[in-house]
Design a protein around this motif. Structure first.
Motif, PDB file in Angstrom:
ATOM      1  N   UNK A  30       0.816  -1.218   0.000  1.00  0.00           N
ATOM      2  CA  UNK A  30       0.000   0.000   0.000  1.00  0.00           C
ATOM      3  C   UNK A  30       0.840   1.255   0.000  1.00  0.00           C
ATOM      4  N   UNK A  31       2.045   1.155  -0.547  1.00  0.00           N
ATOM      5  CA  UNK A  31       2.989   2.269  -0.542  1.00  0.00           C
ATOM      6  C   UNK A  31       3.548   2.452  -1.955  1.00  0.00           C
ATOM      7  N   UNK A  32       4.578   3.272  -2.074  1.00  0.00           N
ATOM      8  CA  UNK A  32       5.308   3.460  -3.328  1.00  0.00           C
ATOM      9  C   UNK A  32       6.776   3.606  -2.990  1.00  0.00           C
ATOM     10  N   UNK A  33       7.649   3.415  -3.966  1.00  0.00           N
ATOM     11  CA  UNK A  33       9.065   3.649  -3.731  1.00  0.00           C
ATOM     12  C   UNK A  33       9.269   5.105  -3.304  1.00  0.00           C
ATOM     13  N   UNK A  34      10.212   5.330  -2.421  1.00  0.00           N
ATOM     14  CA  UNK A  34      10.473   6.651  -1.858  1.00  0.00           C
ATOM     15  C   UNK A  34      10.713   7.684  -2.960  1.00  0.00           C
ATOM     16  N   UNK A  35      10.051   8.824  -2.835  1.00  0.00           N
ATOM     17  CA  UNK A  35      10.160   9.894  -3.827  1.00  0.00           C
ATOM     18  C   UNK A  35      10.668  11.181  -3.176  1.00  0.00           C
ATOM     19  N   UNK A  36      11.978  11.436  -3.275  1.00  0.00           N
ATOM     20  CA  UNK A  36      12.545  12.660  -2.687  1.00  0.00           C
ATOM     21  C   UNK A  36      12.321  13.873  -3.583  1.00  0.00           C
ATOM     22  N   UNK A  37      11.089  14.371  -3.597  1.00  0.00           N
ATOM     23  CA  UNK A  37      10.698  15.475  -4.479  1.00  0.00           C
ATOM     24  C   UNK A  37      11.072  16.853  -3.962  1.00  0.00           C
ATOM     25  N   UNK A  56      20.345   1.680  -3.271  1.00  0.00           N
ATOM     26  CA  UNK A  56      18.970   1.741  -2.767  1.00  0.00           C
ATOM     27  C   UNK A  56      18.120   2.413  -3.838  1.00  0.00           C
ATOM     28  N   UNK A  57      17.075   1.716  -4.270  1.00  0.00           N
ATOM     29  CA  UNK A  57      16.170   2.279  -5.277  1.00  0.00           C
ATOM     30  C   UNK A  57      15.384   3.457  -4.734  1.00  0.00           C
ATOM     31  N   UNK A  58      15.135   4.445  -5.594  1.00  0.00           N
ATOM     32  CA  UNK A  58      14.138   5.469  -5.306  1.00  0.00           C
ATOM     33  C   UNK A  58      13.053   5.344  -6.373  1.00  0.00           C
ATOM     34  N   UNK A  59      11.939   5.996  -6.135  1.00  0.00           N
ATOM     35  CA  UNK A  59      10.789   5.888  -7.025  1.00  0.00           C
ATOM     36  C   UNK A  59      10.828   6.846  -8.183  1.00  0.00           C
ATOM     37  N   UNK A  60      11.776   6.625  -9.083  1.00  0.00           N
ATOM     38  CA  UNK A  60      11.877   7.455 -10.278  1.00  0.00           C
ATOM     39  C   UNK A  60      12.516   6.625 -11.385  1.00  0.00           C
ATOM     40  N   UNK A 120      15.590  -1.125  -0.997  1.00  0.00           N
ATOM     41  CA  UNK A 120      14.613  -0.121  -1.413  1.00  0.00           C
ATOM     42  C   UNK A 120      13.860   0.384  -0.198  1.00  0.00           C
ATOM     43  N   UNK A 121      13.280   1.560  -0.355  1.00  0.00           N
ATOM     44  CA  UNK A 121      12.509   2.196   0.698  1.00  0.00           C
ATOM     45  C   UNK A 121      11.094   2.412   0.179  1.00  0.00           C
ATOM     46  N   UNK A 122      10.122   1.899   0.918  1.00  0.00           N
ATOM     47  CA  UNK A 122       8.725   2.126   0.586  1.00  0.00           C
ATOM     48  C   UNK A 122       8.238   3.319   1.421  1.00  0.00           C
ATOM     49  N   UNK A 123       7.482   4.193   0.785  1.00  0.00           N
ATOM     50  CA  UNK A 123       6.944   5.382   1.446  1.00  0.00           C
ATOM     51  C   UNK A 123       5.434   5.271   1.498  1.00  0.00           C
ATOM     52  N   UNK A 124       4.878   5.527   2.665  1.00  0.00           N
ATOM     53  CA  UNK A 124       3.437   5.433   2.885  1.00  0.00           C
ATOM     54  C   UNK A 124       2.813   6.818   2.927  1.00  0.00           C
TER      55      UNK A 124
END
Length: 130
Positions: A30-37, A56-60, A120-124
């Protein structure tokens, strides 16, 4: 994670997956890969990821269109701010580097081949879960 002003709810994997599998794993949670926007979220991510000294993967990624990086959380296009890339990247080496992760020994990230395995880091979404 928190730096005193920015709070984000994350889960850090203790196993490595390729980009697609990592993204799918986050979505199953229920999350997405971390997005450092924002610079604040990028700084927070760097403070946590740098000591780990691993990929470490990010969501991009720019899987759909080369050099048009898309954020995993909402599908918006990366505008170049904050700068998440090390000098010389993204370079899409051999037309195969379409995903983004940290690079050991570097502060920022690079475009890499999506098949490599990384933590990887999941962000909620805090408003939904907390």
């Amino acid at each position: 994670m928190s730096d005193g002003t920015t709070v984000t709810y994350v889960w850090l994997s203790n196993y490595k997956l390729n980009f697609t599998s990592a993204r799918d794993d986050c979505r199953a949670k229920g999350a997405h890969l971390y997005t450092p926007k924002t610079q604040e979220k990028l700084d927070l991510f760097i403070s946590i990821s740098r000591p780990l000294n691993t990929n470490i993967w990010i969501g991009m990624n720019d899987i759909a269109t080369a050099y048009e990086f898309i954020w995993d959380d909402d599908g918006s296009i990366y505008t170049g701010m904050p700068n998440v890339f090390i000098k010389g990247d993204p370079n899409n080496l051999n037309n195969r580097q379409r995903c983004v992760c940290t690079i050991p020994g570097q502060i920022l990230m690079a475009d890499v081949e999506c098949y490599i395995t990384a933590l990887f880091v999941c962000e909620f979404n805090a408003t939904l879960y907390f």
